[in-house]
Design a protein around this motif. Structure first.
Motif, PDB file in Angstrom:
ATOM      1  N   GLU A  82       0.854  -1.185   0.000  1.00  0.00           N
ATOM      2  CA  GLU A  82       0.000   0.000   0.000  1.00  0.00           C
ATOM      3  C   GLU A  82       0.890   1.234   0.000  1.00  0.00           C
ATOM      4  N   VAL A  83       0.703   2.096  -0.992  1.00  0.00           N
ATOM      5  CA  VAL A  83       1.580   3.246  -1.187  1.00  0.00           C
ATOM      6  C   VAL A  83       0.978   4.531  -0.631  1.00  0.00           C
ATOM      7  N   GLU A  84      -0.320   4.730  -0.838  1.00  0.00           N
ATOM      8  CA  GLU A  84      -0.923   6.022  -0.493  1.00  0.00           C
ATOM      9  C   GLU A  84      -2.417   5.854  -0.251  1.00  0.00           C
ATOM     10  N   GLN A  85      -2.900   6.447   0.842  1.00  0.00           N
ATOM     11  CA  GLN A  85      -4.341   6.558   1.041  1.00  0.00           C
ATOM     12  C   GLN A  85      -4.827   7.752   0.224  1.00  0.00           C
ATOM     13  N   LEU A  86      -5.953   7.581  -0.492  1.00  0.00           N
ATOM     14  CA  LEU A  86      -6.356   8.580  -1.478  1.00  0.00           C
ATOM     15  C   LEU A  86      -7.479   9.505  -1.013  1.00  0.00           C
ATOM     16  N   GLY A  87      -8.127   9.188   0.098  1.00  0.00           N
ATOM     17  CA  GLY A  87      -9.082  10.132   0.670  1.00  0.00           C
ATOM     18  C   GLY A  87     -10.484  10.085   0.113  1.00  0.00           C
ATOM     19  N   PHE A  88     -10.765   9.207  -0.848  1.00  0.00           N
ATOM     20  CA  PHE A  88     -12.138   9.062  -1.349  1.00  0.00           C
ATOM     21  C   PHE A  88     -12.581   7.613  -1.183  1.00  0.00           C
ATOM     22  N   ALA A 209      -4.189  20.264  -1.903  1.00  0.00           N
ATOM     23  CA  ALA A 209      -5.042  21.360  -2.365  1.00  0.00           C
ATOM     24  C   ALA A 209      -6.477  21.182  -1.870  1.00  0.00           C
ATOM     25  N   LYS A 210      -6.986  19.965  -1.896  1.00  0.00           N
ATOM     26  CA  LYS A 210      -8.363  19.716  -1.474  1.00  0.00           C
ATOM     27  C   LYS A 210      -8.535  19.928   0.020  1.00  0.00           C
ATOM     28  N   ASN A 211      -7.466  19.759   0.780  1.00  0.00           N
ATOM     29  CA  ASN A 211      -7.550  19.873   2.232  1.00  0.00           C
ATOM     30  C   ASN A 211      -7.229  21.277   2.739  1.00  0.00           C
ATOM     31  N   ASN A 212      -7.029  22.219   1.807  1.00  0.00           N
ATOM     32  CA  ASN A 212      -6.672  23.580   2.210  1.00  0.00           C
ATOM     33  C   ASN A 212      -7.444  24.616   1.403  1.00  0.00           C
ATOM     34  N   LYS A 213      -7.562  25.802   1.963  1.00  0.00           N
ATOM     35  CA  LYS A 213      -8.223  26.932   1.299  1.00  0.00           C
ATOM     36  C   LYS A 213      -7.282  28.135   1.290  1.00  0.00           C
ATOM     37  N   TYR A 214      -7.345  28.905   0.195  1.00  0.00           N
ATOM     38  CA  TYR A 214      -6.575  30.148   0.104  1.00  0.00           C
ATOM     39  C   TYR A 214      -7.453  31.274   0.641  1.00  0.00           C
ATOM     40  N   VAL A 215      -6.920  32.025   1.610  1.00  0.00           N
ATOM     41  CA  VAL A 215      -7.699  33.067   2.287  1.00  0.00           C
ATOM     42  C   VAL A 215      -7.058  34.424   2.061  1.00  0.00           C
ATOM     43  N   SER A 249      -3.478  44.067   3.196  1.00  0.00           N
ATOM     44  CA  SER A 249      -4.095  42.842   2.671  1.00  0.00           C
ATOM     45  C   SER A 249      -3.240  41.657   3.115  1.00  0.00           C
ATOM     46  N   VAL A 250      -3.882  40.663   3.690  1.00  0.00           N
ATOM     47  CA  VAL A 250      -3.186  39.478   4.200  1.00  0.00           C
ATOM     48  C   VAL A 250      -3.644  38.249   3.418  1.00  0.00           C
ATOM     49  N   HIS A 251      -2.677  37.462   2.919  1.00  0.00           N
ATOM     50  CA  HIS A 251      -2.965  36.251   2.140  1.00  0.00           C
ATOM     51  C   HIS A 251      -2.364  35.050   2.870  1.00  0.00           C
ATOM     52  N   SER A 252      -3.123  33.970   2.974  1.00  0.00           N
ATOM     53  CA  SER A 252      -2.604  32.787   3.638  1.00  0.00           C
ATOM     54  C   SER A 252      -3.364  31.543   3.192  1.00  0.00           C
ATOM     55  N   VAL A 253      -2.951  30.389   3.729  1.00  0.00           N
ATOM     56  CA  VAL A 253      -3.584  29.103   3.437  1.00  0.00           C
ATOM     57  C   VAL A 253      -4.030  28.488   4.754  1.00  0.00           C
ATOM     58  N   LEU A 254      -5.279  28.006   4.771  1.00  0.00           N
ATOM     59  CA  LEU A 254      -5.830  27.391   5.971  1.00  0.00           C
ATOM     60  C   LEU A 254      -6.239  25.957   5.697  1.00  0.00           C
TER      61      LEU A 254
END
Length: 284
Positions: A82-88, A209-215, A249-254
């Motif tokens: 098993e190499v990677e859990q894919l999350g779906f 990318a799916k687990n994060n949001k650009y704020v 203006s503040v840019h980040s990833v959550l």
């Protein structure tokens, strides 16, 4: 040289498997009526196979890698990695009994007849708990077994539980939690391992990318340090001056998991004009 990947021909993992490859920038032609296709822009051959057969094909090196449910990997017990859990494809392999039964714990199953499509996993589960039961292997429609008198309980895959409810059953215990995983042959040639690493790099970027949001938000300068302290980001937030004096203006990833708690704290700290943007790819 091409890497050969096996994915489900039809069923609950097919669409998400194809979507993952496409999200990775890999061109995948429609394989619903084919057993094999090739990507034009990545060294990948795609085989469309039955879910239950994929571990065997990967062990035998007919396919180099495969996308399959963890439940199938554990049940088939083939020599694969098993190499990677894919999350779906997330689901549970669960014990279910009639709704009017009083389930007192796994000891309830002692001496009972249990219908399942996963006899190996079930036997290991019972043995680890010192329970002896009569296991009836059924290839499909397991949920009808109690209603026709074939079994006292079932062990089957559960997502929403609606199928159990419609058949007068209730979920009472979890045997295994499962999701789609990427598996590989244990003896891949170095050249194919190199292609696999490139594929994994893309898969992990899509998952992040799916687990994060650009704020993006506007912050008063007198509370800027307090707001920055709430935003971890990949390294640190980006801060740019606004045309209006006294504001930045503040840019980040959550992370998706902490998103709402932090957004509420940002508002309380004086942040305004908060924009949340999905991320397509995330390279770290």
């Amino acid at each position: 040289m091409k890497l050969k990947i096996a994915i489900q021909k039809s069923g609950r993992l097919h669409d998400d498997s194809v979507k993952l490859l496409k999200d990775c920038g890999i061109d995948v032609k429609n394989g619903m009526n084919k057993l094999k296709t090739e990507s034009d822009n990545f060294p990948l051959e795609i085989y469309f196979l039955r879910d239950d057969d994929i571990p065997q094909y990967v062990e035998d090196a007919v396919a180099d890698i495969g996308i399959v449910g963890e439940n199938v990997v554990f049940e088939k017990q083939k020599k694969v990695t098993e190499v990677e859990q894919l999350g779906f494809g997330k689901c549970r392999l669960s014990v279910a009994v009639s709704r009017n039964e009083q389930y007192t714990g796994v000891e309830y199953l002692q001496g009972k007849r249990i219908a399942t499509s996963y006899p190996v996993i079930l036997e290991d589960f019972l043995k680890a708990r010192g329970v002896t039961a009569e296991i009836h292997e059924i290839s499909g429609s397991v949920e009808i077994a109690p209603g026709i008198g074939l079994a006292d309980a079932i062990v089957d895959l559960v997502s929403s539980g609606s199928t159990l409810f419609m058949n007068g059953l209730k979920e009472v215990d979890t045997v295994l939690k499962s999701q789609a995983v990427l598996i590989r042959n244990n003896e891949l040639a170095p050249e194919k391992l190199a292609i696999l690493e490139k594929l994994l790099f893309r898969i992990r970027s899509v998952k992040k990318a799916k687990n994060n949001k650009y704020v993006l938000l506007n912050a008063p300068n007198d509370r800027l340090q307090e707001i920055i302290g709430l935003l971890p980001g990949m390294k640190s937030p980006t801060v740019l001056p606004l045309a209006e004096s006294g504001w930045s203006s503040v840019h980040s990833v959550l992370s998706e998991n902490e998103f709402w708690d932090i957004i509420e704290k940002l508002k309380d700290a004086g942040a305004q004009g908060i924009l949340v943007v999905p991320i397509e790819k995330m390279i770290v």
